[in-house]
Motif scaffolding. Structure first.
Motif, mmCIF file in Angstrom:
data_model
loop_
_atom_site.group_PDB
_atom_site.id
_atom_site.type_symbol
_atom_site.label_atom_id
_atom_site.label_comp_id
_atom_site.label_asym_id
_atom_site.label_seq_id
_atom_site.Cartn_x
_atom_site.Cartn_y
_atom_site.Cartn_z
ATOM 1 N N SER A 1 61.609 17.949 65.156
ATOM 2 C CA SER A 1 62.978 17.444 65.311
ATOM 3 C C SER A 1 63.004 16.215 66.208
ATOM 4 C CB SER A 1 63.891 18.535 65.882
ATOM 5 O OG SER A 1 63.961 19.644 65.004
ATOM 6 N N VAL B 1 65.032 16.670 58.108
ATOM 7 C CA VAL B 1 66.291 17.405 58.202
ATOM 8 C C VAL B 1 66.344 18.533 57.172
ATOM 9 C CG1 VAL B 1 68.789 17.244 57.869
ATOM 10 C CG2 VAL B 1 67.603 15.494 59.184
ATOM 11 N N LYS C 1 66.176 22.532 58.064
ATOM 12 C CA LYS C 1 67.328 23.407 57.809
ATOM 13 C C LYS C 1 66.872 24.802 57.424
ATOM 14 C CE LYS C 1 71.539 23.830 55.060
ATOM 15 N NZ LYS C 1 72.375 23.256 53.978
ATOM 16 N N TYR D 1 67.181 20.420 66.737
ATOM 17 C CA TYR D 1 67.338 20.238 65.296
ATOM 18 C C TYR D 1 68.728 19.711 64.956
ATOM 19 C CZ TYR D 1 68.272 20.958 60.434
ATOM 20 O OH TYR D 1 68.666 20.722 59.144
ATOM 21 N N TYR D 2 69.777 20.322 65.530
ATOM 22 C CA TYR D 2 71.137 19.907 65.176
ATOM 23 C C TYR D 2 71.485 18.530 65.753
ATOM 24 C CZ TYR D 2 71.927 24.381 62.989
ATOM 25 O OH TYR D 2 71.844 25.469 62.149
ATOM 26 N N SER E 1 70.046 16.434 63.020
ATOM 27 C CA SER E 1 70.883 16.563 61.834
ATOM 28 C C SER E 1 72.190 15.784 61.987
ATOM 29 C CB SER E 1 71.184 18.042 61.585
ATOM 30 O OG SER E 1 72.016 18.217 60.464
ATOM 31 N N SER E 2 72.824 15.872 63.157
ATOM 32 C CA SER E 2 74.093 15.171 63.367
ATOM 33 C C SER E 2 73.891 13.655 63.363
ATOM 34 C CB SER E 2 74.749 15.623 64.676
ATOM 35 O OG SER E 2 73.933 15.309 65.786
ATOM 36 N N TYR F 1 73.357 12.554 59.659
ATOM 37 C CA TYR F 1 74.584 12.507 58.863
ATOM 38 C C TYR F 1 75.574 11.479 59.394
ATOM 39 C CZ TYR F 1 72.992 16.504 56.176
ATOM 40 O OH TYR F 1 72.266 17.321 55.335
ATOM 41 N N SER G 1 79.602 16.658 56.902
ATOM 42 C CA SER G 1 78.269 17.139 57.285
ATOM 43 C C SER G 1 77.966 16.781 58.729
ATOM 44 C CB SER G 1 77.211 16.542 56.354
ATOM 45 O OG SER G 1 77.406 16.991 55.030
ATOM 46 N N ARG H 1 79.996 19.234 60.976
ATOM 47 C CA ARG H 1 79.416 20.577 61.070
ATOM 48 C C ARG H 1 78.152 20.574 61.924
ATOM 49 N NH1 ARG H 1 81.410 20.881 55.658
ATOM 50 N NH2 ARG H 1 79.465 20.012 54.834
ATOM 51 N N SER H 2 77.302 19.575 61.739
ATOM 52 C CA SER H 2 76.066 19.503 62.524
ATOM 53 C C SER H 2 76.365 19.254 63.999
ATOM 54 C CB SER H 2 75.157 18.392 61.983
ATOM 55 O OG SER H 2 74.684 18.705 60.697
#
Length: 379
Positions: free
Chosen positions: A114, A133, A137, A154-155, A158-159, A162, A170, A173-174
Motif C-alpha cells: 500500500s 488497489v 481490496k 490501504y484505504y 484507495s482514497s 479514486y 468511490s 467510501r474509501s
C-alpha cells in the motif's frame, strides 16, 4: 555495532539514543529493540539530525530483521520511507523488503504494498496503482487481524487513487474507511483541511451518496471551521437535513467561492436534484408510520418544485432505492412504505426518541384498555 558507534560519534547530541539501540541489540532484546526503533524513526527530530535513517535500516536493522515482529519491521520501513526526500530511495527500500514476502506474511506485505502503491501513484503511474488497489481490496477484506495500521494504509492509497481517477462516490467510501481506521491525530496537520474539503465535495457531488451522517459523525469536518471553505461544512448539514432553504441561502452567499470549485460547477444540476431527493427522504422520516400518505402539493411546497415535477421526483427516488411505495395519480398522493436507513445526527435521534415515547404511551393505553375490558384474563 560499528554503524551505531559511528553515528553516536558523528551526532553527539543523539549519542544516548544510538547507545540505547546498541545496548538492546547486544542483549538480543528483540521486542524492546523493535519498540525503541519504531519510536526512534517516528520522531522527525531524529531524521533531521541523524540524516541516516535509510542507512539505519540497511546497515543495522538488516542484521536482525528476521527476528523482529514483521508488521512492526514494515512499520519502521514505512516511517523511514516518509523521511526520504527522493521517492526512488524509498521505493528501492520497499521493493527490497517485498522480496521476502513469504517471511513478511499477508499483513506486513499488504501494508508495504500500500505504501509502495502510494509512491507509484504520486509518480503518475496510475495503471500500476490501480493494480495495487484492486489486488489489495481482496487482501484487506480477508484480513482477520484488528491491526488498524494495515487498513489505514490501504484505504489511504484507495482514497488517493479514486480522488485522481474518480468517481466521487468511490473516493467518498474509501475516505470514510480511511477515517474509520485512522485517528485524526494520525493524519498530518497539512492534510486534514484538504481531506475535509475533498470528502465534502465528494459527498455533495457523488451520485450514490445520500447518507451524510457517517462523515458528520467524524471530527474531520471541524477542520473547515473558520476557514475559507467553512461554507462547505454548513452545506453538508443542509444536505443531511434536506434543508432547501438553507441550501439556497448558502448558494446565494457563496456564489463566487462555489464557482471556483469545478466539481460543483460541473454537477450543479445534479446537486439541486440531490437536495430535493434528500428533502423528500427527510420529509418521510419525520412523519409517523401511519401518516405516510403524502399529497403532491405538500411535497411540492417542501421541495420548492412545481407540482408537475413531483411525480418525476418520487419516481427518481424509487429508482435510486431511497424510498419504496406507491403513487396514486388520481388522488395525487404518494404512499411511502419504506425509506432508506441512514446514520442520524442528534436532532434526528431526539425526534426518533420522542416518537418511541409516543409509541410506548399508546402501548400502555392499549394494555390498560385490554385489562379493563377483559378482567377475567388478568385476575
Amino acid at each position: 555495532m560499528d554503524y551505531i558507534e559511528q553515528q553516536a560519534l558523528q551526532y553527539p547530541d543523539m549519542a544516548d539514543k544510538y547507545n540505547k539501540l546498541g545496548d538492546l541489540f547486544s542483549r538480543k532484546l528483540w521486542h524492546q529493540l523493535t519498540v525503541a526503533l519504531l519510536e526512534f524513526v517516528s520522531d522527525p527530530a531524529n531524521a533531521e539530525a541523524g540524516g541516516g535513517l535509510v542507512r539505519l535500516c540497511t546497515e543495522f536493522v538488516a542484521n536482525f530483521e528476521a527476528k523482529m515482529n514483521q508488521l512492526r519491521f514494515v512499520q519502521i520501513l514505512c516511517a523511514v520511507g516518509k523521511t526520504c526526500s527522493d521517492p526512488l530511495v524509498a521505493t528501492q527500500l520497499f521493493e527490497t523488503a517485498l522480496e521476502k514476502r513469504e517471511r513478511l506474511g499477508p499483513e506486513a506485505s499488504l501494508l508495504l504494498e500500500s505504501e509502495l502503491g502510494l509512491l507509484v501513484l504520486r509518480a503518475g503511474k496510475v495503471a500500476e496503482a490501480k493494480e495495487v488497489v484492486e489486488k489489495g481490496k481482496v487482501a484487506v477484506e480477508e484480513l482477520e487481524s484488528a491491526e488498524t495500521a494495515v487498513h489505514s494504509a490501504y484505504y489511504r492509497l484507495s482514497s488517493e487513487y479514486y480522488k485522481t481517477v474518480g468517481p466521487p462516490d468511490s473516493f467518498y467510501r474509501s475516505a470514510l474507511m480511511f477515517l474509520a481506521y485512522t485517528p485524526l491525530e494520525g493524519i498530518p496537520q497539512a492534510e486534514r483541511y484538504t481531506l475535509a474539503t475533498d470528502i465534502s465535495l465528494a459527498a455533495l457531488t457523488g451520485e450514490g451518496v445520500f447518507n451524510f451522517g457517517e462523515v458528520l459523525a467524524t471530527p474531520i469536518l471541524s477542520m473547515l471551521d473558520g476557514s475559507p471553505n467553512a461554507w462547505l461544512g454548513s452545506m453538508m448539514q443542509a444536505f443531511n437535513m434536506g434543508d432547501i432553504d438553507a441550501f439556497n441561502k448558502l448558494c446565494a452567499e457563496n456564489q463566487e467561492t462555489m464557482s471556483a470549485q469545478p466539481a460543483l460547477v460541473s454537477r450543479a444540476t445534479f446537486t439541486k436534484e440531490k437536495i430535493a431527493l434528500l428533502c423528500l427522504m427527510n420529509m418521510v422520516f419525520e412523519r409517523h408510520s401511519q401518516d405516510r400518505n403524502i399529497p403532491f402539493e405538500e411535497i411540492a411546497a417542501r421541495t420548492k418544485l412545481p407540482v408537475d415535477q413531483v411525480e418525476w421526483l418520487v419516481m427518481r427516488a424509487m429508482s435510486l432505492k431511497l424510498v419504496k411505495g406507491v403513487m396514486d395519480e388520481v388522488e395525487r398522493l404518494v404512499h411511502v412504505s419504506w425509506v432508506q436507513p441512514r446514520v442520524l445526527e442528534h436532532s434526528q435521534l431526539a425526534r426518533l426518541a420522542d416518537r418511541l415515547g409516543e409509541w410506548r404511551g399508546r402501548v400502555d393505553e392499549a394494555h390498560v384498555y385490554v385489562e379493563e375490558q377483559t378482567p377475567e384474563l388478568f385476575g
